[in-house]
Design a protein around this motif. Structure first.
Motif, mmCIF file in Angstrom:
data_model
loop_
_atom_site.group_PDB
_atom_site.id
_atom_site.type_symbol
_atom_site.label_atom_id
_atom_site.label_comp_id
_atom_site.label_asym_id
_atom_site.label_seq_id
_atom_site.Cartn_x
_atom_site.Cartn_y
_atom_site.Cartn_z
ATOM 1 N N TRP A 386 81.860 38.318 80.574
ATOM 2 C CA TRP A 386 83.295 38.198 80.826
ATOM 3 C C TRP A 386 84.076 38.193 79.513
ATOM 4 O O TRP A 386 85.149 38.808 79.409
ATOM 5 C CB TRP A 386 83.568 36.927 81.627
ATOM 6 C CG TRP A 386 85.009 36.615 81.882
ATOM 7 C CD1 TRP A 386 85.797 35.759 81.180
ATOM 8 C CD2 TRP A 386 85.839 37.168 82.914
ATOM 9 N NE1 TRP A 386 87.066 35.730 81.711
ATOM 10 C CE2 TRP A 386 87.122 36.579 82.782
ATOM 11 C CE3 TRP A 386 85.627 38.075 83.945
ATOM 12 C CZ2 TRP A 386 88.170 36.889 83.640
ATOM 13 C CZ3 TRP A 386 86.680 38.397 84.795
ATOM 14 C CH2 TRP A 386 87.933 37.802 84.632
ATOM 15 N N ASP A 387 83.529 37.525 78.533
ATOM 16 C CA ASP A 387 84.223 37.424 77.246
ATOM 17 C C ASP A 387 84.225 38.733 76.471
ATOM 18 O O ASP A 387 84.899 38.842 75.430
ATOM 19 C CB ASP A 387 83.603 36.302 76.402
ATOM 20 C CG ASP A 387 83.993 34.923 76.903
ATOM 21 O OD1 ASP A 387 84.994 34.819 77.632
ATOM 22 O OD2 ASP A 387 83.293 33.940 76.576
ATOM 23 N N LEU A 389 85.482 41.326 77.759
ATOM 24 C CA LEU A 389 86.711 41.974 78.211
ATOM 25 C C LEU A 389 87.869 41.598 77.297
ATOM 26 O O LEU A 389 87.920 40.489 76.743
ATOM 27 C CB LEU A 389 87.031 41.563 79.647
ATOM 28 C CG LEU A 389 85.966 41.847 80.717
ATOM 29 C CD1 LEU A 389 86.439 41.332 82.067
ATOM 30 C CD2 LEU A 389 85.662 43.343 80.788
ATOM 31 N N SER A 390 88.799 42.502 77.174
ATOM 32 C CA SER A 390 90.007 42.216 76.397
ATOM 33 C C SER A 390 90.901 41.274 77.192
ATOM 34 O O SER A 390 90.766 41.155 78.412
ATOM 35 C CB SER A 390 90.759 43.510 76.108
ATOM 36 O OG SER A 390 91.300 44.035 77.313
ATOM 37 N N PRO A 391 91.838 40.599 76.542
ATOM 38 C CA PRO A 391 92.775 39.730 77.271
ATOM 39 C C PRO A 391 93.515 40.459 78.385
ATOM 40 O O PRO A 391 93.727 39.900 79.463
ATOM 41 C CB PRO A 391 93.723 39.245 76.181
ATOM 42 C CG PRO A 391 92.900 39.267 74.927
ATOM 43 C CD PRO A 391 92.012 40.474 75.075
ATOM 44 N N GLU A 393 92.420 43.028 80.069
ATOM 45 C CA GLU A 393 91.489 43.286 81.161
ATOM 46 C C GLU A 393 91.213 42.015 81.954
ATOM 47 O O GLU A 393 91.112 42.050 83.187
ATOM 48 C CB GLU A 393 90.186 43.856 80.600
ATOM 49 C CG GLU A 393 90.293 45.309 80.149
ATOM 50 C CD GLU A 393 88.983 45.857 79.649
ATOM 51 O OE1 GLU A 393 88.667 47.035 79.953
ATOM 52 O OE2 GLU A 393 88.244 45.113 78.954
ATOM 53 N N LYS A 394 91.080 40.902 81.271
ATOM 54 C CA LYS A 394 90.830 39.634 81.965
ATOM 55 C C LYS A 394 91.968 39.289 82.931
ATOM 56 O O LYS A 394 91.745 38.648 83.959
ATOM 57 C CB LYS A 394 90.655 38.497 80.967
ATOM 58 C CG LYS A 394 89.330 38.519 80.228
ATOM 59 C CD LYS A 394 89.226 37.319 79.285
ATOM 60 C CE LYS A 394 87.906 37.312 78.533
ATOM 61 N NZ LYS A 394 87.805 36.151 77.605
ATOM 62 N N ALA A 397 90.987 41.464 85.975
ATOM 63 C CA ALA A 397 89.581 41.618 86.342
ATOM 64 C C ALA A 397 89.123 40.566 87.343
ATOM 65 O O ALA A 397 89.727 39.502 87.493
ATOM 66 C CB ALA A 397 88.710 41.547 85.090
ATOM 67 N N HIS A 417 86.779 28.465 82.485
ATOM 68 C CA HIS A 417 87.033 29.819 81.982
ATOM 69 C C HIS A 417 88.002 30.591 82.870
ATOM 70 O O HIS A 417 88.416 31.699 82.502
ATOM 71 C CB HIS A 417 85.714 30.589 81.865
ATOM 72 C CG HIS A 417 84.773 30.025 80.849
ATOM 73 N ND1 HIS A 417 84.730 30.465 79.535
ATOM 74 C CD2 HIS A 417 83.846 29.039 80.937
ATOM 75 C CE1 HIS A 417 83.811 29.786 78.872
ATOM 76 N NE2 HIS A 417 83.261 28.913 79.698
ATOM 77 N N ILE A 419 87.562 32.155 85.765
ATOM 78 C CA ILE A 419 87.010 33.442 86.207
ATOM 79 C C ILE A 419 87.155 33.578 87.721
ATOM 80 O O ILE A 419 86.563 32.807 88.467
ATOM 81 C CB ILE A 419 85.519 33.558 85.810
ATOM 82 C CG1 ILE A 419 85.356 33.451 84.297
ATOM 83 C CG2 ILE A 419 84.936 34.867 86.322
ATOM 84 C CD1 ILE A 419 83.910 33.447 83.835
ATOM 85 N N ARG A 436 94.117 40.164 93.221
ATOM 86 C CA ARG A 436 94.116 40.986 92.010
ATOM 87 C C ARG A 436 93.896 42.464 92.335
ATOM 88 O O ARG A 436 93.180 42.808 93.294
ATOM 89 C CB ARG A 436 93.047 40.509 91.036
ATOM 90 C CG ARG A 436 93.334 39.139 90.449
ATOM 91 C CD ARG A 436 92.565 38.917 89.173
ATOM 92 N NE ARG A 436 92.962 37.678 88.509
ATOM 93 C CZ ARG A 436 92.634 37.353 87.262
ATOM 94 N NH1 ARG A 436 91.903 38.183 86.545
ATOM 95 N NH2 ARG A 436 93.042 36.222 86.736
ATOM 96 N N ILE A 480 80.069 46.300 83.907
ATOM 97 C CA ILE A 480 81.529 46.293 83.904
ATOM 98 C C ILE A 480 81.986 47.630 84.464
ATOM 99 O O ILE A 480 81.744 48.685 83.869
ATOM 100 C CB ILE A 480 82.109 46.082 82.495
ATOM 101 C CG1 ILE A 480 81.662 44.734 81.931
ATOM 102 C CG2 ILE A 480 83.644 46.148 82.539
ATOM 103 C CD1 ILE A 480 82.100 44.495 80.498
#
Length: 499
Positions: A386-387, A389-391, A393-394, A397, A417, A419, A436, A480
Protein backbone atom coordinates in the motif's frame (compact mmCIF):
# COMPACT_ATOMS: atom_id res chain seq x y z
CA UNK A 1 -16.04 -29.05 50.07
CA UNK A 2 -19.64 -28.08 49.46
CA UNK A 3 -21.20 -28.61 46.06
CA UNK A 4 -21.57 -24.87 45.45
CA UNK A 5 -17.96 -24.19 46.32
CA UNK A 6 -16.83 -27.05 44.08
CA UNK A 7 -18.81 -25.62 41.18
CA UNK A 8 -17.25 -22.21 41.78
CA UNK A 9 -13.72 -23.64 41.88
CA UNK A 10 -14.13 -25.68 38.69
CA UNK A 11 -15.85 -22.92 36.70
CA UNK A 12 -13.34 -20.37 38.01
CA UNK A 13 -10.43 -22.58 36.96
CA UNK A 14 -11.82 -22.87 33.45
CA UNK A 15 -12.16 -19.09 33.26
CA UNK A 16 -8.63 -18.38 34.52
CA UNK A 17 -7.00 -21.00 32.28
CA UNK A 18 -8.75 -19.71 29.16
CA UNK A 19 -7.89 -16.08 29.91
CA UNK A 20 -4.25 -16.92 30.59
CA UNK A 21 -4.02 -18.87 27.33
CA UNK A 22 -4.86 -15.68 25.43
CA UNK A 23 -1.62 -14.08 26.60
CA UNK A 24 0.40 -16.26 24.21
CA UNK A 25 -2.22 -16.42 21.46
CA UNK A 26 -3.33 -14.13 18.63
CA UNK A 27 -6.62 -13.30 16.94
CA UNK A 28 -8.59 -16.13 15.37
CA UNK A 29 -9.75 -15.56 11.78
CA UNK A 30 -13.44 -15.29 12.71
CA UNK A 31 -12.75 -12.76 15.46
CA UNK A 32 -11.62 -10.23 12.84
CA UNK A 33 -14.90 -10.80 11.01
CA UNK A 34 -17.03 -10.40 14.14
CA UNK A 35 -15.24 -7.15 14.93
CA UNK A 36 -15.95 -5.94 11.38
CA UNK A 37 -19.61 -6.87 11.78
CA UNK A 38 -19.72 -5.09 15.15
CA UNK A 39 -18.77 -1.89 13.35
CA UNK A 40 -21.76 -2.40 11.03
CA UNK A 41 -24.70 -3.37 13.22
CA UNK A 42 -27.66 -4.96 11.45
CA UNK A 43 -30.45 -7.43 12.13
CA UNK A 44 -28.48 -10.13 10.39
CA UNK A 45 -25.43 -11.19 8.46
CA UNK A 46 -24.94 -13.69 5.65
CA UNK A 47 -23.57 -16.41 7.91
CA UNK A 48 -25.02 -15.65 11.34
CA UNK A 49 -27.76 -13.72 13.16
CA UNK A 50 -26.93 -10.52 15.09
CA UNK A 51 -26.78 -11.36 18.82
CA UNK A 52 -23.11 -12.30 19.12
CA UNK A 53 -22.18 -9.17 17.17
CA UNK A 54 -24.36 -6.92 19.29
CA UNK A 55 -22.84 -8.32 22.49
CA UNK A 56 -19.37 -7.77 21.05
CA UNK A 57 -20.26 -4.20 20.10
CA UNK A 58 -21.38 -3.46 23.67
CA UNK A 59 -18.31 -5.02 25.29
CA UNK A 60 -15.76 -3.52 22.90
CA UNK A 61 -17.50 -0.16 23.07
CA UNK A 62 -16.84 -0.10 26.80
CA UNK A 63 -13.54 -1.96 27.13
CA UNK A 64 -11.93 -1.84 23.69
CA UNK A 65 -11.29 -4.61 21.17
CA UNK A 66 -7.99 -6.02 22.40
CA UNK A 67 -7.47 -9.76 22.24
CA UNK A 68 -7.57 -9.97 26.04
CA UNK A 69 -11.03 -8.39 26.12
CA UNK A 70 -12.40 -10.78 23.50
CA UNK A 71 -10.94 -13.81 25.23
CA UNK A 72 -12.11 -12.70 28.68
CA UNK A 73 -15.63 -12.54 27.28
CA UNK A 74 -15.44 -15.99 25.67
CA UNK A 75 -13.82 -17.46 28.80
CA UNK A 76 -16.60 -16.09 31.01
CA UNK A 77 -19.26 -17.60 28.74
CA UNK A 78 -17.50 -20.98 28.65
CA UNK A 79 -17.10 -20.98 32.44
CA UNK A 80 -20.80 -20.17 32.85
CA UNK A 81 -21.68 -23.21 30.72
CA UNK A 82 -19.55 -25.42 32.96
CA UNK A 83 -21.26 -23.94 36.03
CA UNK A 84 -24.70 -24.67 34.58
CA UNK A 85 -23.64 -28.25 33.85
CA UNK A 86 -23.16 -28.73 37.57
CA UNK A 87 -26.48 -27.02 38.25
CA UNK A 88 -28.31 -29.45 35.94
CA UNK A 89 -26.66 -32.37 37.74
CA UNK A 90 -27.89 -30.95 41.05
CA UNK A 91 -31.43 -30.56 39.71
CA UNK A 92 -31.37 -34.19 38.56
CA UNK A 93 -30.59 -35.25 42.12
CA UNK A 94 -26.83 -35.32 41.92
CA UNK A 95 -24.69 -35.06 45.02
CA UNK A 96 -21.39 -33.17 45.19
CA UNK A 97 -19.54 -35.98 43.42
CA UNK A 98 -22.07 -36.09 40.58
CA UNK A 99 -21.81 -32.35 40.06
CA UNK A 100 -18.00 -32.38 40.16
CA UNK A 101 -17.78 -35.33 37.76
CA UNK A 102 -20.16 -33.65 35.31
CA UNK A 103 -18.33 -30.33 35.41
CA UNK A 104 -14.87 -31.87 35.12
CA UNK A 105 -16.04 -33.94 32.14
CA UNK A 106 -17.30 -30.76 30.47
CA UNK A 107 -14.14 -28.87 31.40
CA UNK A 108 -11.76 -31.43 29.87
CA UNK A 109 -13.83 -32.00 26.74
CA UNK A 110 -11.62 -30.77 23.87
CA UNK A 111 -14.54 -29.48 21.81
CA UNK A 112 -16.18 -27.58 24.66
CA UNK A 113 -12.85 -26.23 25.88
CA UNK A 114 -11.79 -25.18 22.39
CA UNK A 115 -14.98 -23.15 21.97
CA UNK A 116 -13.87 -21.00 24.88
CA UNK A 117 -10.48 -20.15 23.35
CA UNK A 118 -11.86 -17.53 20.96
CA UNK A 119 -14.93 -15.34 20.70
CA UNK A 120 -17.64 -16.69 18.44
CA UNK A 121 -21.31 -17.54 18.35
CA UNK A 122 -20.34 -21.16 19.13
CA UNK A 123 -19.33 -20.49 22.73
CA UNK A 124 -22.59 -18.58 23.24
CA UNK A 125 -24.54 -21.44 21.68
CA UNK A 126 -23.33 -23.91 24.32
CA UNK A 127 -24.49 -21.56 27.06
CA UNK A 128 -27.89 -21.15 25.39
CA UNK A 129 -28.48 -24.90 25.07
CA UNK A 130 -27.40 -25.53 28.67
CA UNK A 131 -29.49 -22.70 30.11
CA UNK A 132 -32.50 -23.76 28.03
CA UNK A 133 -32.23 -27.32 29.33
CA UNK A 134 -32.21 -26.08 32.92
CA UNK A 135 -35.25 -23.89 32.27
CA UNK A 136 -37.07 -26.78 30.58
CA UNK A 137 -36.49 -28.81 33.74
CA UNK A 138 -38.01 -25.97 35.77
CA UNK A 139 -40.98 -25.78 33.42
CA UNK A 140 -41.59 -29.52 33.61
CA UNK A 141 -41.19 -29.72 37.37
CA UNK A 142 -43.02 -26.52 38.29
CA UNK A 143 -45.13 -25.45 35.31
CA UNK A 144 -45.81 -21.74 35.27
CA UNK A 145 -46.14 -19.06 32.64
CA UNK A 146 -43.19 -17.13 34.01
CA UNK A 147 -40.84 -20.09 33.57
CA UNK A 148 -42.13 -20.88 30.09
CA UNK A 149 -41.82 -17.21 29.14
CA UNK A 150 -38.22 -17.14 30.33
CA UNK A 151 -37.50 -20.28 28.32
CA UNK A 152 -38.98 -18.55 25.29
CA UNK A 153 -36.69 -15.57 25.82
CA UNK A 154 -33.62 -17.82 26.04
CA UNK A 155 -34.63 -19.74 22.91
CA UNK A 156 -35.39 -16.52 21.05
CA UNK A 157 -32.04 -15.02 21.97
CA UNK A 158 -30.43 -18.32 21.06
CA UNK A 159 -31.99 -18.13 17.59
CA UNK A 160 -30.66 -14.59 17.29
CA UNK A 161 -27.23 -16.03 18.03
CA UNK A 162 -27.28 -19.13 15.83
CA UNK A 163 -30.05 -20.61 13.71
CA UNK A 164 -29.06 -24.14 14.71
CA UNK A 165 -30.99 -23.51 17.94
CA UNK A 166 -33.89 -24.67 15.76
CA UNK A 167 -32.51 -28.18 16.33
CA UNK A 168 -32.77 -27.60 20.08
CA UNK A 169 -36.34 -26.37 19.68
CA UNK A 170 -37.21 -29.41 17.56
CA UNK A 171 -35.66 -31.75 20.10
CA UNK A 172 -37.61 -30.11 22.92
CA UNK A 173 -40.86 -30.35 20.96
CA UNK A 174 -40.34 -34.03 20.14
CA UNK A 175 -39.29 -34.76 23.71
CA UNK A 176 -42.37 -33.12 25.17
CA UNK A 177 -44.62 -34.83 22.64
CA UNK A 178 -43.24 -38.26 23.51
CA UNK A 179 -42.75 -37.91 27.26
CA UNK A 180 -44.85 -35.03 28.62
CA UNK A 181 -47.79 -34.68 26.24
CA UNK A 182 -50.18 -33.20 28.85
CA UNK A 183 -47.92 -30.15 29.06
CA UNK A 184 -48.62 -29.42 25.39
CA UNK A 185 -52.28 -28.98 26.30
CA UNK A 186 -51.34 -26.04 28.51
CA UNK A 187 -50.51 -22.52 27.42
CA UNK A 188 -46.89 -22.62 28.64
CA UNK A 189 -45.07 -24.31 25.73
CA UNK A 190 -46.99 -22.25 23.20
CA UNK A 191 -46.15 -19.07 25.08
CA UNK A 192 -42.48 -20.01 24.96
CA UNK A 193 -42.72 -20.73 21.23
CA UNK A 194 -44.51 -17.43 20.56
CA UNK A 195 -41.92 -15.40 22.46
CA UNK A 196 -39.04 -17.17 20.73
CA UNK A 197 -40.65 -16.58 17.31
CA UNK A 198 -41.31 -12.92 18.09
CA UNK A 199 -37.70 -12.32 19.10
CA UNK A 200 -36.48 -14.08 15.97
CA UNK A 201 -38.86 -12.26 13.63
CA UNK A 202 -36.65 -9.19 12.94
CA UNK A 203 -33.89 -11.48 11.68
CA UNK A 204 -36.38 -13.31 9.45
CA UNK A 205 -37.45 -9.94 8.06
CA UNK A 206 -33.80 -9.12 7.37
CA UNK A 207 -33.39 -12.45 5.55
CA UNK A 208 -36.42 -11.70 3.38
CA UNK A 209 -35.19 -8.19 2.59
CA UNK A 210 -31.81 -9.57 1.53
CA UNK A 211 -33.07 -12.53 -0.53
CA UNK A 212 -32.37 -15.21 2.10
CA UNK A 213 -28.56 -15.05 1.99
CA UNK A 214 -28.12 -17.57 4.80
CA UNK A 215 -29.91 -20.27 2.82
CA UNK A 216 -27.54 -19.64 -0.07
CA UNK A 217 -24.62 -19.73 2.36
CA UNK A 218 -25.75 -23.08 3.81
CA UNK A 219 -26.27 -24.63 0.35
CA UNK A 220 -22.86 -23.52 -0.85
CA UNK A 221 -21.05 -24.60 2.31
CA UNK A 222 -22.68 -28.05 2.25
CA UNK A 223 -22.00 -28.63 -1.43
CA UNK A 224 -18.60 -27.01 -1.88
CA UNK A 225 -16.87 -26.32 1.42
CA UNK A 226 -17.44 -29.17 3.87
CA UNK A 227 -16.04 -32.68 3.69
CA UNK A 228 -18.64 -35.41 3.72
CA UNK A 229 -18.57 -38.27 6.24
CA UNK A 230 -20.62 -41.33 7.03
CA UNK A 231 -22.58 -41.97 10.24
CA UNK A 232 -19.92 -44.22 11.77
CA UNK A 233 -17.17 -41.66 11.25
CA UNK A 234 -19.39 -38.92 12.62
CA UNK A 235 -20.13 -40.91 15.78
CA UNK A 236 -16.50 -41.87 16.31
CA UNK A 237 -15.54 -38.22 15.96
CA UNK A 238 -17.97 -37.38 18.77
CA UNK A 239 -15.98 -39.62 21.12
CA UNK A 240 -12.77 -37.83 20.17
CA UNK A 241 -14.33 -34.38 20.37
CA UNK A 242 -15.66 -35.01 23.86
CA UNK A 243 -12.54 -36.98 24.95
CA UNK A 244 -12.54 -40.80 25.01
CA UNK A 245 -12.33 -40.83 28.81
CA UNK A 246 -15.56 -38.86 29.14
CA UNK A 247 -17.48 -41.27 26.89
CA UNK A 248 -18.63 -43.46 29.81
CA UNK A 249 -20.01 -40.33 31.48
CA UNK A 250 -22.09 -38.95 28.64
CA UNK A 251 -23.17 -42.37 27.41
CA UNK A 252 -24.33 -43.25 30.91
CA UNK A 253 -26.08 -39.88 31.00
CA UNK A 254 -27.97 -40.55 27.77
CA UNK A 255 -29.03 -43.99 28.98
CA UNK A 256 -30.08 -42.52 32.32
CA UNK A 257 -32.26 -39.86 30.73
CA UNK A 258 -33.91 -42.30 28.32
CA UNK A 259 -34.40 -45.29 30.63
CA UNK A 260 -33.99 -44.54 34.35
CA UNK A 261 -37.15 -44.36 36.41
CA UNK A 262 -35.71 -41.51 38.46
CA UNK A 263 -35.28 -39.43 35.28
CA UNK A 264 -38.77 -40.05 33.92
CA UNK A 265 -39.89 -36.45 34.42
CA UNK A 266 -36.95 -35.16 32.42
CA UNK A 267 -36.95 -37.76 29.67
CA UNK A 268 -37.35 -34.95 27.11
CA UNK A 269 -33.74 -33.90 27.72
CA UNK A 270 -32.51 -37.17 26.26
CA UNK A 271 -34.58 -36.68 23.13
CA UNK A 272 -32.92 -33.32 22.48
CA UNK A 273 -29.67 -35.20 21.86
CA UNK A 274 -31.33 -38.00 19.85
CA UNK A 275 -33.26 -35.64 17.58
CA UNK A 276 -30.28 -33.35 16.98
CA UNK A 277 -28.07 -36.35 16.21
CA UNK A 278 -30.63 -37.66 13.71
CA UNK A 279 -30.83 -34.28 11.97
CA UNK A 280 -27.05 -34.06 11.65
CA UNK A 281 -26.66 -37.64 10.44
CA UNK A 282 -29.16 -36.90 7.69
CA UNK A 283 -26.68 -34.44 6.19
CA UNK A 284 -23.25 -36.02 5.48
CA UNK A 285 -21.72 -32.53 5.29
CA UNK A 286 -22.54 -31.70 8.91
CA UNK A 287 -19.62 -30.54 11.04
CA UNK A 288 -18.94 -32.85 13.96
CA UNK A 289 -18.92 -29.83 16.27
CA UNK A 290 -22.57 -29.05 15.56
CA UNK A 291 -23.55 -31.61 18.22
CA UNK A 292 -21.24 -30.14 20.89
CA UNK A 293 -23.90 -27.98 22.67
CA UNK A 294 -25.94 -31.10 23.47
CA UNK A 295 -23.27 -32.69 25.68
CA UNK A 296 -23.31 -30.66 28.91
CA UNK A 297 -26.77 -32.09 29.71
CA UNK A 298 -25.49 -35.62 29.10
CA UNK A 299 -22.47 -35.00 31.33
CA UNK A 300 -24.80 -33.78 34.06
CA UNK A 301 -27.02 -36.83 33.76
CA UNK A 302 -23.97 -39.09 33.59
CA UNK A 303 -22.69 -37.72 36.87
CA UNK A 304 -26.02 -38.59 38.47
CA UNK A 305 -26.09 -42.05 36.89
CA UNK A 306 -22.59 -42.89 38.10
CA UNK A 307 -23.03 -41.62 41.65
CA UNK A 308 -24.93 -44.79 42.50
CA UNK A 309 -22.27 -46.96 40.84
CA UNK A 310 -19.17 -45.29 42.25
CA UNK A 311 -20.15 -45.23 45.90
CA UNK A 312 -16.76 -45.60 47.51
CA UNK A 313 -14.67 -42.48 48.07
CA UNK A 314 -11.61 -44.05 46.45
CA UNK A 315 -13.39 -44.78 43.18
CA UNK A 316 -15.02 -41.39 43.11
CA UNK A 317 -11.72 -39.60 43.55
CA UNK A 318 -10.03 -41.91 41.10
CA UNK A 319 -12.65 -41.27 38.40
CA UNK A 320 -12.28 -37.51 38.72
CA UNK A 321 -8.47 -37.81 38.77
CA UNK A 322 -8.50 -39.92 35.61
CA UNK A 323 -10.53 -37.26 33.81
CA UNK A 324 -8.23 -34.47 35.00
CA UNK A 325 -5.10 -36.35 33.92
CA UNK A 326 -6.65 -37.29 30.61
CA UNK A 327 -7.72 -33.70 30.10
CA UNK A 328 -4.18 -32.51 30.78
CA UNK A 329 -2.89 -34.84 28.06
CA UNK A 330 -5.32 -33.50 25.44
CA UNK A 331 -5.25 -29.90 26.67
CA UNK A 332 -2.70 -28.71 24.05
CA UNK A 333 -4.97 -30.02 21.28
CA UNK A 334 -7.81 -27.76 22.44
CA UNK A 335 -6.01 -24.69 23.78
CA UNK A 336 -3.10 -22.97 21.97
CA UNK A 337 -0.55 -23.06 24.80
CA UNK A 338 2.45 -24.66 23.07
CA UNK A 339 4.79 -22.89 20.64
CA UNK A 340 4.30 -24.21 17.13
CA UNK A 341 7.42 -26.38 17.06
CA UNK A 342 6.60 -28.01 20.39
CA UNK A 343 2.99 -28.54 19.38
CA UNK A 344 4.01 -30.28 16.17
CA UNK A 345 6.36 -32.59 18.09
CA UNK A 346 3.71 -33.28 20.76
CA UNK A 347 1.05 -34.01 18.17
CA UNK A 348 3.38 -36.39 16.33
CA UNK A 349 4.16 -38.19 19.60
CA UNK A 350 0.42 -38.60 20.21
CA UNK A 351 -0.22 -39.75 16.66
CA UNK A 352 -2.30 -36.68 15.82
CA UNK A 353 -2.18 -35.46 12.22
CA UNK A 354 -3.18 -31.94 11.17
CA UNK A 355 -6.76 -31.91 9.96
CA UNK A 356 -9.71 -29.83 8.88
CA UNK A 357 -13.36 -30.63 8.21
CA UNK A 358 -13.28 -28.35 5.18
CA UNK A 359 -12.09 -29.17 1.67
CA UNK A 360 -8.75 -27.45 2.21
CA UNK A 361 -5.15 -28.50 2.52
CA UNK A 362 -3.44 -28.07 5.87
CA UNK A 363 0.19 -27.53 6.80
CA UNK A 364 1.94 -28.39 10.04
CA UNK A 365 -1.03 -27.23 12.10
CA UNK A 366 -4.70 -28.20 12.10
CA UNK A 367 -6.97 -25.48 10.77
CA UNK A 368 -8.16 -24.62 14.29
CA UNK A 369 -4.64 -23.40 15.14
CA UNK A 370 -3.52 -22.32 11.66
CA UNK A 371 -6.37 -19.80 11.56
CA UNK A 372 -4.58 -17.91 14.36
CA UNK A 373 -1.23 -17.79 12.58
CA UNK A 374 0.43 -15.21 10.37
CA UNK A 375 -2.10 -12.40 10.45
CA UNK A 376 0.35 -9.70 11.46
CA UNK A 377 2.75 -10.81 8.73
CA UNK A 378 -0.08 -10.86 6.21
CA UNK A 379 -1.24 -7.37 7.09
CA UNK A 380 2.32 -6.03 7.31
CA UNK A 381 3.04 -7.15 3.74
CA UNK A 382 -0.19 -5.56 2.49
CA UNK A 383 0.76 -2.31 4.23
CA UNK A 384 4.20 -2.36 2.56
CA UNK A 385 2.52 -2.73 -0.85
CA UNK A 386 0.00 0.00 0.00
CA UNK A 387 2.81 2.38 0.85
CA UNK A 388 4.17 1.96 -2.68
CA UNK A 389 1.22 3.99 -3.91
CA UNK A 390 1.52 7.73 -4.33
CA UNK A 391 -0.59 10.00 -2.10
CA UNK A 392 -2.87 10.74 -5.05
CA UNK A 393 -3.34 7.03 -5.71
CA UNK A 394 -4.05 6.28 -2.05
CA UNK A 395 -6.86 8.82 -2.16
CA UNK A 396 -8.77 6.73 -4.71
CA UNK A 397 -7.37 3.22 -4.12
CA UNK A 398 -8.90 0.22 -2.37
CA UNK A 399 -7.63 -3.21 -1.30
CA UNK A 400 -9.46 -6.30 -2.60
CA UNK A 401 -8.93 -9.60 -0.74
CA UNK A 402 -10.41 -13.07 -0.98
CA UNK A 403 -12.14 -13.69 2.33
CA UNK A 404 -13.49 -12.12 5.50
CA UNK A 405 -10.50 -13.14 7.59
CA UNK A 406 -8.08 -11.23 5.36
CA UNK A 407 -10.40 -8.23 5.11
CA UNK A 408 -11.11 -8.15 8.85
CA UNK A 409 -7.43 -8.51 9.72
CA UNK A 410 -6.55 -5.49 7.58
CA UNK A 411 -9.37 -3.45 9.14
CA UNK A 412 -8.25 -4.29 12.68
CA UNK A 413 -4.47 -4.51 12.45
CA UNK A 414 -3.92 -1.73 9.90
CA UNK A 415 -6.63 0.66 11.03
CA UNK A 416 -4.09 3.40 11.71
CA UNK A 417 -3.18 3.35 8.01
CA UNK A 418 -6.72 4.12 6.84
CA UNK A 419 -6.75 1.37 4.23
CA UNK A 420 -10.21 0.77 2.70
CA UNK A 421 -10.67 -2.96 2.15
CA UNK A 422 -13.37 -4.89 0.31
CA UNK A 423 -14.09 -8.55 -0.41
CA UNK A 424 -16.70 -10.64 -2.15
CA UNK A 425 -16.89 -13.07 0.77
CA UNK A 426 -20.09 -13.37 2.81
CA UNK A 427 -21.18 -10.12 4.44
CA UNK A 428 -18.30 -8.15 2.93
CA UNK A 429 -20.02 -8.70 -0.42
CA UNK A 430 -23.30 -7.52 1.03
CA UNK A 431 -21.60 -4.37 2.33
CA UNK A 432 -20.70 -3.58 -1.27
CA UNK A 433 -17.67 -2.14 -3.07
CA UNK A 434 -17.76 1.18 -1.24
CA UNK A 435 -17.90 4.73 -2.56
CA UNK A 436 -14.44 5.00 -4.07
CA UNK A 437 -13.93 5.10 -7.82
CA UNK A 438 -11.27 2.38 -7.38
CA UNK A 439 -9.07 3.60 -10.21
CA UNK A 440 -6.27 1.79 -8.38
CA UNK A 441 -6.85 -1.57 -6.70
CA UNK A 442 -4.37 -3.47 -4.59
CA UNK A 443 -5.38 -7.13 -4.99
CA UNK A 444 -4.30 -10.13 -2.92
CA UNK A 445 -4.77 -13.13 -5.18
CA UNK A 446 -3.23 -16.33 -6.54
CA UNK A 447 -3.89 -15.42 -10.19
CA UNK A 448 -2.11 -12.78 -12.23
CA UNK A 449 -4.08 -13.88 -15.29
CA UNK A 450 -7.36 -12.99 -13.56
CA UNK A 451 -6.06 -9.52 -12.72
CA UNK A 452 -4.84 -8.90 -16.26
CA UNK A 453 -8.39 -9.60 -17.43
CA UNK A 454 -9.70 -6.99 -15.00
CA UNK A 455 -7.13 -4.18 -15.34
CA UNK A 456 -5.33 -2.42 -18.14
CA UNK A 457 -2.04 -2.71 -16.25
CA UNK A 458 -0.94 -5.02 -13.45
CA UNK A 459 2.14 -4.52 -11.27
CA UNK A 460 3.66 -7.10 -8.93
CA UNK A 461 3.84 -5.59 -5.45
CA UNK A 462 4.85 -8.42 -3.15
CA UNK A 463 4.10 -11.91 -1.96
CA UNK A 464 2.39 -13.13 1.17
CA UNK A 465 4.49 -15.18 3.57
CA UNK A 466 2.59 -16.03 6.74
CA UNK A 467 4.43 -18.95 8.27
CA UNK A 468 2.10 -21.63 9.62
CA UNK A 469 -1.11 -20.00 8.41
CA UNK A 470 -3.50 -21.94 6.20
CA UNK A 471 -1.68 -23.01 3.00
CA UNK A 472 -4.27 -21.44 0.68
CA UNK A 473 -3.18 -18.02 1.97
CA UNK A 474 0.55 -18.62 2.16
CA UNK A 475 2.26 -17.59 -1.07
CA UNK A 476 -0.52 -15.36 -2.41
CA UNK A 477 0.65 -12.53 -4.63
CA UNK A 478 -0.03 -8.85 -4.14
CA UNK A 479 -0.84 -6.95 -7.33
CA UNK A 480 -1.50 -3.31 -8.06
CA UNK A 481 -4.13 -3.04 -10.76
CA UNK A 482 -4.67 0.21 -12.61
CA UNK A 483 -7.43 1.04 -15.06
CA UNK A 484 -10.41 -1.22 -14.47
CA UNK A 485 -11.75 -2.58 -17.75
CA UNK A 486 -15.25 -2.58 -16.22
CA UNK A 487 -16.60 -0.37 -13.42
CA UNK A 488 -16.26 -2.04 -10.02
CA UNK A 489 -20.02 -1.84 -9.49
CA UNK A 490 -20.57 -3.83 -12.68
CA UNK A 491 -17.95 -6.39 -11.68
CA UNK A 492 -19.25 -6.75 -8.10
CA UNK A 493 -21.87 -9.49 -8.74
CA UNK A 494 -19.10 -11.72 -10.15
CA UNK A 495 -17.08 -11.42 -6.93
CA UNK A 496 -19.84 -12.77 -4.70
CA UNK A 497 -19.15 -15.99 -2.82
CA UNK A 498 -21.22 -17.04 0.18
CA UNK A 499 -19.55 -20.01 1.87
Amino acid sequence: MTAQRARTVIAGTVFVVLVLSSLTDDYFRDEFYYLACARRLAWGYVDHPPLSVLLLRVVTGVFGDSLLILRTLSAAIAAASVWLTGSIARRLGGDTFAQVLAMVAAAVSPALLANGTFYSLNVIEVLVWTAAALLLMDAIERPGRRTWALLGVVLGLGLLNKISVLWLCTGMAVGLLLTARPLLATAGPWLAAAIAAALFLPHVAWQIANDWPTLEFIRNASAEKMQRRGPVEFLLTQILNMHPLTAPVWMAGLAYLLAATAARRFRALGFIYIVTLAILLANPASRSGYLTPAYPVLFAAGGVALQSVLVKTFWRRASVAVLVIGGAVTFPFAVPVLPTGRYVAYAALAGQRPKTEEKKDVGRLPQFFADREGWREFVGQVVVAWDRLSPDEKAVAIVLVGNYGEAGAIERLARDHGIPVISGHNNYWLWGPGPRAADVVLVVSDSRERQEARFESVEDAGRISCGDCMPYENGLSIFIGRGLRRPLAAMWPDLKHYD
